[in-house]
Scaffold this motif. Structure first.
Motif, PDB file in Angstrom:
ATOM      1  N   THR A 147      32.871  47.683  34.840  1.00  0.00           N
ATOM      2  CA  THR A 147      32.135  46.780  35.725  1.00  0.00           C
ATOM      3  C   THR A 147      32.567  45.335  35.513  1.00  0.00           C
ATOM      4  O   THR A 147      32.749  44.583  36.480  1.00  0.00           O
ATOM      5  CB  THR A 147      30.623  46.916  35.483  1.00  0.00           C
ATOM      6  N   GLU A 148      32.754  44.940  34.272  1.00  0.00           N
ATOM      7  CA  GLU A 148      33.191  43.573  33.970  1.00  0.00           C
ATOM      8  C   GLU A 148      34.581  43.306  34.538  1.00  0.00           C
ATOM      9  O   GLU A 148      34.853  42.222  35.084  1.00  0.00           O
ATOM     10  CB  GLU A 148      33.168  43.335  32.464  1.00  0.00           C
ATOM     11  N   TYR A 198      35.858  44.805  37.138  1.00  0.00           N
ATOM     12  CA  TYR A 198      35.688  44.764  38.595  1.00  0.00           C
ATOM     13  C   TYR A 198      35.177  43.390  39.027  1.00  0.00           C
ATOM     14  O   TYR A 198      35.680  42.804  39.994  1.00  0.00           O
ATOM     15  CB  TYR A 198      34.738  45.864  39.033  1.00  0.00           C
ATOM     16  N   ILE A 199      34.180  42.873  38.324  1.00  0.00           N
ATOM     17  CA  ILE A 199      33.631  41.560  38.646  1.00  0.00           C
ATOM     18  C   ILE A 199      34.703  40.490  38.490  1.00  0.00           C
ATOM     19  O   ILE A 199      34.816  39.564  39.315  1.00  0.00           O
ATOM     20  CB  ILE A 199      32.408  41.258  37.772  1.00  0.00           C
TER      21      ILE A 199
END
Length: 206
Positions: free
Chosen positions: A5-6, A8-9
């Motif tokens: 997720t990190e 992706y962000i």
């Protein structure tokens, strides 16, 4: 170590920086940054898209925001090609806010107006028989600008693997009923009450 997720962000933030840079250098800063997304294309064909309609809303009273998508599978490319995709979609945005009709055939065919807009904003344009003036690449001058951007903003982009046939799971509308005694089974397309005649037992949904 960063999790998925990190990463992706970070990818979305990197693309937002790239958008702002291209907006300043090529569009005079006159565009408003839309919602930048990274979504997959089920057919593995589309590089990106611009939504003419405001498809992102915070609530029912919100006017909404446009979307500029960078296709997840296509981020597995050199930065110059990623930048070319970004600028291509920004040209659609420019046409949209100026109320210019730069495409036809449900947005698939790029006309000569799109060619003119793209060539004024740092791209070379070639005609593709079925979709018009749609093949775009960076000019040498724009490539030099992107090289300067990369020098100050090291790449931080993850990408998605192509969608493989059968990868998208379709949910079945059928149900399987099994006799708890002998194991005989039947299938039904709706919820039913059914008996196993051999065992005189109510069959149970698996």
């Amino acid at each position: 170590m960063k999790n998925g997720t990190e990463k992706y962000i970070e990818t979305v933030n990197y693309l937002a920086k790239l958008y702002d840079y291209c907006n300043a250098k090529l569009f005079g800063g006159e565009l408003v940054r839309p919602v930048i997304t990274v979504q997959r294309d089920e057919r593995n064909k589309t590089n990106g898209w611009w939504s003419v309609k405001k498809v992102w809303k915070e609530n029912d009273k919100d006017e909404g925001e446009h979307e500029l998508n960078m296709t997840a599978q296509q981020l597995n490319r050199p930065i110059n090609q990623i930048a070319a995709i970004m600028i291509h979609e920004m040209c659609h945005q420019y046409a949209s806010v100026q109320n210019m009709q730069d495409t036809s055939r449900a947005g698939n065919y790029h006309n000569k107006l799109f060619k003119t807009i793209a060539e004024k904003h740092g791209l070379t344009v070639e005609c593709v028989q079925t979709i018009g003036w749609s093949h775009t690449e960076l000019t040498d001058e724009t490539a030099a600008l992107i090289a300067e951007f990369v020098k100050n903003n090291p790449e931080g982009v993850i990408y998605r693997l192509p969608v493989m046939k059968g990868q998208c799971v379709k949910t079945s509308s059928t149900r399987k009923y099994v006799c708890p005694v002998c194991g005989n089974s039947v299938r039904a397309t709706k919820e039913v009450r059914i008996m196993c005649v051999d065992c005189n037992e109510l069959m149970q949904e698996e």
